[in-house]
Design an enzyme around this catalytic site. Structure first.
Site, PDB file in Angstrom:
ATOM      1  N   ILE A 204      -4.708   6.669   7.107  1.00  0.00           N
ATOM      2  CA  ILE A 204      -4.653   8.138   7.119  1.00  0.00           C
ATOM      3  C   ILE A 204      -6.015   8.711   7.516  1.00  0.00           C
TER       4      ILE A 204
ATOM      5  N   ASN B 189     -10.120  -2.643   3.440  1.00  0.00           N
ATOM      6  CA  ASN B 189      -8.747  -2.679   3.956  1.00  0.00           C
ATOM      7  C   ASN B 189      -8.680  -2.095   5.367  1.00  0.00           C
TER       8      ASN B 189
ATOM      9  N   PHE C 108     -10.433   9.699   0.845  1.00  0.00           N
ATOM     10  CA  PHE C 108      -9.324   8.765   1.031  1.00  0.00           C
ATOM     11  C   PHE C 108      -9.579   7.426   0.342  1.00  0.00           C
TER      12      PHE C 108
ATOM     13  N   SER D  79      -0.837  11.471  -4.531  1.00  0.00           N
ATOM     14  CA  SER D  79       0.403  10.839  -4.090  1.00  0.00           C
ATOM     15  C   SER D  79       1.582  11.402  -4.861  1.00  0.00           C
TER      16      SER D  79
ATOM     17  N   THR E  60       3.561   9.710  -6.137  1.00  0.00           N
ATOM     18  CA  THR E  60       3.751   8.782  -7.258  1.00  0.00           C
ATOM     19  C   THR E  60       3.436   9.461  -8.596  1.00  0.00           C
TER      20      THR E  60
ATOM     21  N   TYR F  14      -1.784   1.776 -10.310  1.00  0.00           N
ATOM     22  CA  TYR F  14      -2.112   2.586  -9.131  1.00  0.00           C
ATOM     23  C   TYR F  14      -1.780   4.056  -9.393  1.00  0.00           C
TER      24      TYR F  14
ATOM     25  N   LYS G  64      -4.264   7.590  -9.860  1.00  0.00           N
ATOM     26  CA  LYS G  64      -4.143   8.886  -9.162  1.00  0.00           C
ATOM     27  C   LYS G  64      -4.013  10.018 -10.177  1.00  0.00           C
TER      28      LYS G  64
ATOM     29  N   PHE H  68       3.794  12.410   0.417  1.00  0.00           N
ATOM     30  CA  PHE H  68       5.043  11.697   0.213  1.00  0.00           C
ATOM     31  C   PHE H  68       4.936  10.364   0.982  1.00  0.00           C
TER      32      PHE H  68
ATOM     33  N   ASN I  30       4.143  -4.028   2.112  1.00  0.00           N
ATOM     34  CA  ASN I  30       4.917  -3.592   0.944  1.00  0.00           C
ATOM     35  C   ASN I  30       5.843  -2.445   1.309  1.00  0.00           C
TER      36      ASN I  30
ATOM     37  N   ARG J 204      14.245  -3.235  -6.086  1.00  0.00           N
ATOM     38  CA  ARG J 204      12.853  -3.583  -6.390  1.00  0.00           C
ATOM     39  C   ARG J 204      12.490  -2.930  -7.720  1.00  0.00           C
TER      40      ARG J 204
HETATM   41  P1  NAD Z   1      -6.005   2.531   3.681  1.00  0.00           P
HETATM   42  O1  NAD Z   1      -6.145   1.331   2.820  1.00  0.00           O
HETATM   43  O2  NAD Z   1      -5.631   2.333   5.105  1.00  0.00           O
HETATM   44  O3  NAD Z   1      -7.340   3.403   3.629  1.00  0.00           O
HETATM   45  C1  NAD Z   1      -8.188   3.426   2.504  1.00  0.00           C
HETATM   46  C2  NAD Z   1      -9.588   3.128   3.009  1.00  0.00           C
HETATM   47  O4  NAD Z   1     -10.503   3.173   1.909  1.00  0.00           O
HETATM   48  C3  NAD Z   1      -9.709   1.750   3.648  1.00  0.00           C
HETATM   49  O5  NAD Z   1     -10.311   1.887   4.927  1.00  0.00           O
HETATM   50  C4  NAD Z   1     -10.593   0.970   2.673  1.00  0.00           C
HETATM   51  O6  NAD Z   1     -11.407   0.018   3.349  1.00  0.00           O
HETATM   52  C5  NAD Z   1     -11.402   2.080   2.040  1.00  0.00           C
HETATM   53  N1  NAD Z   1     -11.904   1.807   0.685  1.00  0.00           N
HETATM   54  C6  NAD Z   1     -11.220   1.311  -0.376  1.00  0.00           C
HETATM   55  N2  NAD Z   1     -12.021   1.236  -1.443  1.00  0.00           N
HETATM   56  C7  NAD Z   1     -13.243   1.699  -1.066  1.00  0.00           C
HETATM   57  C8  NAD Z   1     -14.483   1.859  -1.731  1.00  0.00           C
HETATM   58  N3  NAD Z   1     -14.633   1.497  -3.014  1.00  0.00           N
HETATM   59  N4  NAD Z   1     -15.526   2.368  -1.040  1.00  0.00           N
HETATM   60  C9  NAD Z   1     -15.382   2.709   0.267  1.00  0.00           C
HETATM   61  N5  NAD Z   1     -14.235   2.571   0.950  1.00  0.00           N
HETATM   62  C10 NAD Z   1     -13.180   2.061   0.287  1.00  0.00           C
HETATM   63  O7  NAD Z   1      -4.958   3.504   2.970  1.00  0.00           O
HETATM   64  P2  NAD Z   1      -4.311   4.854   3.484  1.00  0.00           P
HETATM   65  O8  NAD Z   1      -2.864   4.613   3.619  1.00  0.00           O
HETATM   66  O9  NAD Z   1      -5.071   5.396   4.619  1.00  0.00           O
HETATM   67  O10 NAD Z   1      -4.518   5.751   2.180  1.00  0.00           O
HETATM   68  C11 NAD Z   1      -5.592   6.633   2.030  1.00  0.00           C
HETATM   69  C12 NAD Z   1      -5.512   7.286   0.660  1.00  0.00           C
HETATM   70  O11 NAD Z   1      -4.258   7.955   0.543  1.00  0.00           O
HETATM   71  C13 NAD Z   1      -5.585   6.309  -0.497  1.00  0.00           C
HETATM   72  O12 NAD Z   1      -6.352   6.906  -1.537  1.00  0.00           O
HETATM   73  C14 NAD Z   1      -4.143   6.157  -0.926  1.00  0.00           C
HETATM   74  O13 NAD Z   1      -4.021   5.833  -2.292  1.00  0.00           O
HETATM   75  C15 NAD Z   1      -3.602   7.535  -0.647  1.00  0.00           C
HETATM   76  N6  NAD Z   1      -2.156   7.544  -0.414  1.00  0.00           N
HETATM   77  C16 NAD Z   1      -1.619   6.743   0.557  1.00  0.00           C
HETATM   78  C17 NAD Z   1      -0.243   6.717   0.763  1.00  0.00           C
HETATM   79  C18 NAD Z   1       0.367   5.808   1.794  1.00  0.00           C
HETATM   80  O14 NAD Z   1       1.553   5.551   1.721  1.00  0.00           O
HETATM   81  N7  NAD Z   1      -0.370   5.332   2.792  1.00  0.00           N
HETATM   82  C19 NAD Z   1       0.582   7.530  -0.020  1.00  0.00           C
HETATM   83  C20 NAD Z   1       0.011   8.358  -0.997  1.00  0.00           C
HETATM   84  C21 NAD Z   1      -1.368   8.351  -1.178  1.00  0.00           C
HETATM   85  C1  UD1 Z   2       5.627   3.241  -2.466  1.00  0.00           C
HETATM   86  C2  UD1 Z   2       4.814   3.095  -3.729  1.00  0.00           C
HETATM   87  C3  UD1 Z   2       4.310   4.453  -4.180  1.00  0.00           C
HETATM   88  C4  UD1 Z   2       3.559   5.143  -3.058  1.00  0.00           C
HETATM   89  C5  UD1 Z   2       4.501   5.252  -1.849  1.00  0.00           C
HETATM   90  C6  UD1 Z   2       3.859   5.907  -0.661  1.00  0.00           C
HETATM   91  C7  UD1 Z   2       5.894   1.175  -4.811  1.00  0.00           C
HETATM   92  C8  UD1 Z   2       6.721   0.707  -5.964  1.00  0.00           C
HETATM   93  N1  UD1 Z   2       5.653   2.486  -4.749  1.00  0.00           N
HETATM   94  O1  UD1 Z   2       6.753   3.964  -2.793  1.00  0.00           O
HETATM   95  O2  UD1 Z   2       3.462   4.309  -5.284  1.00  0.00           O
HETATM   96  O3  UD1 Z   2       3.148   6.429  -3.463  1.00  0.00           O
HETATM   97  O4  UD1 Z   2       4.883   3.926  -1.473  1.00  0.00           O
HETATM   98  O5  UD1 Z   2       2.929   5.044  -0.108  1.00  0.00           O
HETATM   99  O6  UD1 Z   2       5.431   0.381  -4.007  1.00  0.00           O
HETATM  100  N2  UD1 Z   2      12.237  -0.731   0.899  1.00  0.00           N
HETATM  101  C9  UD1 Z   2      13.127  -1.724   1.250  1.00  0.00           C
HETATM  102  N3  UD1 Z   2      12.628  -2.878   1.767  1.00  0.00           N
HETATM  103  C10 UD1 Z   2      11.292  -3.106   1.951  1.00  0.00           C
HETATM  104  C11 UD1 Z   2      10.388  -2.074   1.591  1.00  0.00           C
HETATM  105  C12 UD1 Z   2      10.886  -0.902   1.056  1.00  0.00           C
HETATM  106  O7  UD1 Z   2      14.328  -1.560   1.107  1.00  0.00           O
HETATM  107  O8  UD1 Z   2      10.903  -4.196   2.406  1.00  0.00           O
HETATM  108  C13 UD1 Z   2      12.775   0.547   0.366  1.00  0.00           C
HETATM  109  C14 UD1 Z   2      12.315   0.874  -1.041  1.00  0.00           C
HETATM  110  O9  UD1 Z   2      13.159   0.305  -1.999  1.00  0.00           O
HETATM  111  C15 UD1 Z   2      12.365   2.410  -0.996  1.00  0.00           C
HETATM  112  C16 UD1 Z   2      12.020   2.751   0.450  1.00  0.00           C
HETATM  113  O10 UD1 Z   2      12.288   1.575   1.197  1.00  0.00           O
HETATM  114  O11 UD1 Z   2      13.669   2.861  -1.276  1.00  0.00           O
HETATM  115  C17 UD1 Z   2      10.566   3.139   0.670  1.00  0.00           C
HETATM  116  O12 UD1 Z   2       9.736   2.119   0.131  1.00  0.00           O
HETATM  117  P1  UD1 Z   2       8.136   2.182   0.273  1.00  0.00           P
HETATM  118  O13 UD1 Z   2       7.768   2.355   1.694  1.00  0.00           O
HETATM  119  O14 UD1 Z   2       7.580   1.004  -0.439  1.00  0.00           O
HETATM  120  O15 UD1 Z   2       7.733   3.529  -0.467  1.00  0.00           O
HETATM  121  P2  UD1 Z   2       8.052   4.040  -1.968  1.00  0.00           P
HETATM  122  O16 UD1 Z   2       9.013   3.159  -2.651  1.00  0.00           O
HETATM  123  O17 UD1 Z   2       8.406   5.470  -1.859  1.00  0.00           O
END
Ligand code: NAD
Ligand code: UD1
Length: 338
Positions: A13, A36, A81, A125, A127, A149, A153, A178, A198, A292
């Site tokens: 992101i 990551n 982030f 999130s 979540t 996790y 948050k 979301f 995941n 799951r």
């Molecule tokens: P990402 O892992 O791609 O990005 C996170 C970045 O933070 C990575 O580049 C990692 O190297 C860096 N990082 C981690 N710990 C660090 C530290 N201690 N110091 C410096 N850098 C550090 O993940 P993303 O999907 O881009 O998510 C960004 C943020 O959004 C996260 O806080 C995540 O929890 C939140 N978020 C993500 C999702 C999603 O589905 N991707 C959903 C809800 C919230």
């Molecule tokens: C996950 C995280 C949540 C986070 C959100 C957004 C878990 C338990 N929760 O939720 O904390 O905020 O991502 O990043 O990991 N699915 C399958 N097969 C797969 C993978 C997923 O059927 O291999 C289904 C899941 O059951 C769900 C949907 O796809 O119904 C979305 O899954 P996922 O992308 O993991 O997101 P969340 O479950 O919403």
């Protein structure tokens, strides 16, 4: 001119937000420990925007490094982030999650305060809503967490609320994402998960590209239109633009606001699989598997507050999401190592 500091700016992101900020005329500084991610994403952001990105390697728990950063650069606001985000892993190594996410955020805020920088956009999130009683989910919905996790948050939200309560000259937005999916439409930046994904969309993409044999659909007996789980998938470029809007909002406002970033529409797992196959004309083999643990049936946003406060709403469609996911995956089968 001052910089916007992106902690975790090299991540999925963060890199998309860096690009949207550069396109909107901001200067961008990333601080990332690359736990990551890699610098490659930011190099591509520079190519796409034609603008420089200052990329510093460092950890948000490293107080001295942060102090140096704030003294070396004129920073006007922070988009935070940086964090660990794998739910399953967080149940295995909770201390690491609390240290990285919660302690890291406290250290960041302490150094911001010391440096007189009090504008913060935080990556929260959906979540934090746990298993919400009503959908669409408004920001006022009760909060709970079921894993470390999610707890991290939720704790950070409480910490930031307490901070603003004590020092009302802070301006903070808690952006509750979301389900971010998709990639920039150039196919040059995207999500590059380590190991077995995941989340649903990177898993579908890896099945389509032949890296995984088939998708396991986790549960087909939920009370949804086709029995599979329903989520609010949001295109990462829409999400990134929400951060630009949040920063513009903070230029005018203090206080703290929690804001959902979602589309307000829920799609099931099979809706996603079918859209991916149809739009990209590629098969996605799947099997129905057990639920799951910890999953909920349905989750989607009430997105009205973002529109009212930020003037933001998601613009991209489901077809855009699956098309752009596939463009990125097919052009970069091994992510940034391709
Ligand atoms: P990402 O892992 O791609 O990005 C996170 C970045 O933070 C990575 O580049 C990692 O190297 C860096 N990082 C981690 N710990 C660090 C530290 N201690 N110091 C410096 N850098 C550090 O993940 P993303 O999907 O881009 O998510 C960004 C943020 O959004 C996260 O806080 C995540 O929890 C939140 N978020 C993500 C999702 C999603 O589905 N991707 C959903 C809800 C919230
Ligand atoms: C996950 C995280 C949540 C986070 C959100 C957004 C878990 C338990 N929760 O939720 O904390 O905020 O991502 O990043 O990991 N699915 C399958 N097969 C797969 C993978 C997923 O059927 O291999 C289904 C899941 O059951 C769900 C949907 O796809 O119904 C979305 O899954 P996922 O992308 O993991 O997101 P969340 O479950 O919403």
């Amino acid at each position: 001119m001052s910089y916007i500091l992106l902690t975790g700016g090299a991540g999925y992101i963060g890199s998309h937000t860096a690009l949207e900020l550069l396109n909107a005329g901001f200067k961008v500084l990333s601080f990332d420990n690359f736990s990551n991610s890699s610098d490659a994403a930011l190099k591509r952001v520079e190519q796409l925007s034609g603008e420089p990105v200052v990329s510093i390697k460092g950890d948000i728990r490293d107080e001295a490094a942060l102090r140096q950063l704030f003294s070396d650069y004129n920073i006007s606001a922070v988009v935070h982030f940086a964090g660990l985000k794998a739910v399953g892993e967080s149940t295995q190594i909770p201390l690491h999650y609390y240290d990285n996410n919660v302690a890291g955020t406290v250290t960041l805020c302490r150094i911001m305060r010391e440096s007189g920088v009090k504008k913060l956009v935080f990556s929260s999130s959906a979540t934090v809503y746990g298993d919400a009683k009503q959908v669409p989910i408004p920001e006022t919905s009760p909060r709970s967490a079921t894993n470390p996790y999610g707890q991290s948050k939720l704790m950070i939200e409480h910490i930031l609320e307490d901070l603003v309560q004590a020092e009302p000259d802070w301006g903070i937005t808690l952006l509750r994402y979301f389900n971010p999916v998709g990639a920039h439409d150039s196919g040059r930046i995207g999500e590059d998960p380590n190991g077995i994904p995941n989340n649903l969309m990177p898993f579908i993409s890896q099945v389509a590209v032949g890296k995984r044999e088939k998708l396991s659909v986790f549960g087909a007996d939920y009370p949804t239109h086709d029995g599979t789980g329903v989520r609010d998938y949001i295109h990462v470029v829409d999400l990134a633009r929400g951060h630009v809007k949040a920063l513009q909002y903070l230029q005018q406002h203090n206080g703290i606001e929690a804001i959902n970033l979602g589309t307000g529409t829920g799609y099931s797992v099979l809706d996603m699989v079918n859209a991916f196959s149809r739009v990209n004309n590629i098969a996605v083999p799947y099997q129905i598997a057990p639920r799951r643990p910890g999953d909920i049936a349905t989750c989607y946003a009430e997105p009205g507050k973002a529109e009212k406060l930020l003037g933001w709403q998601a613009e991209k469609t489901l077809d855009d999401m699956v098309r752009d996911s596939w463009r990125w995956q097919s052009a970069n089968p091994n992510g940034y190592k391709s």
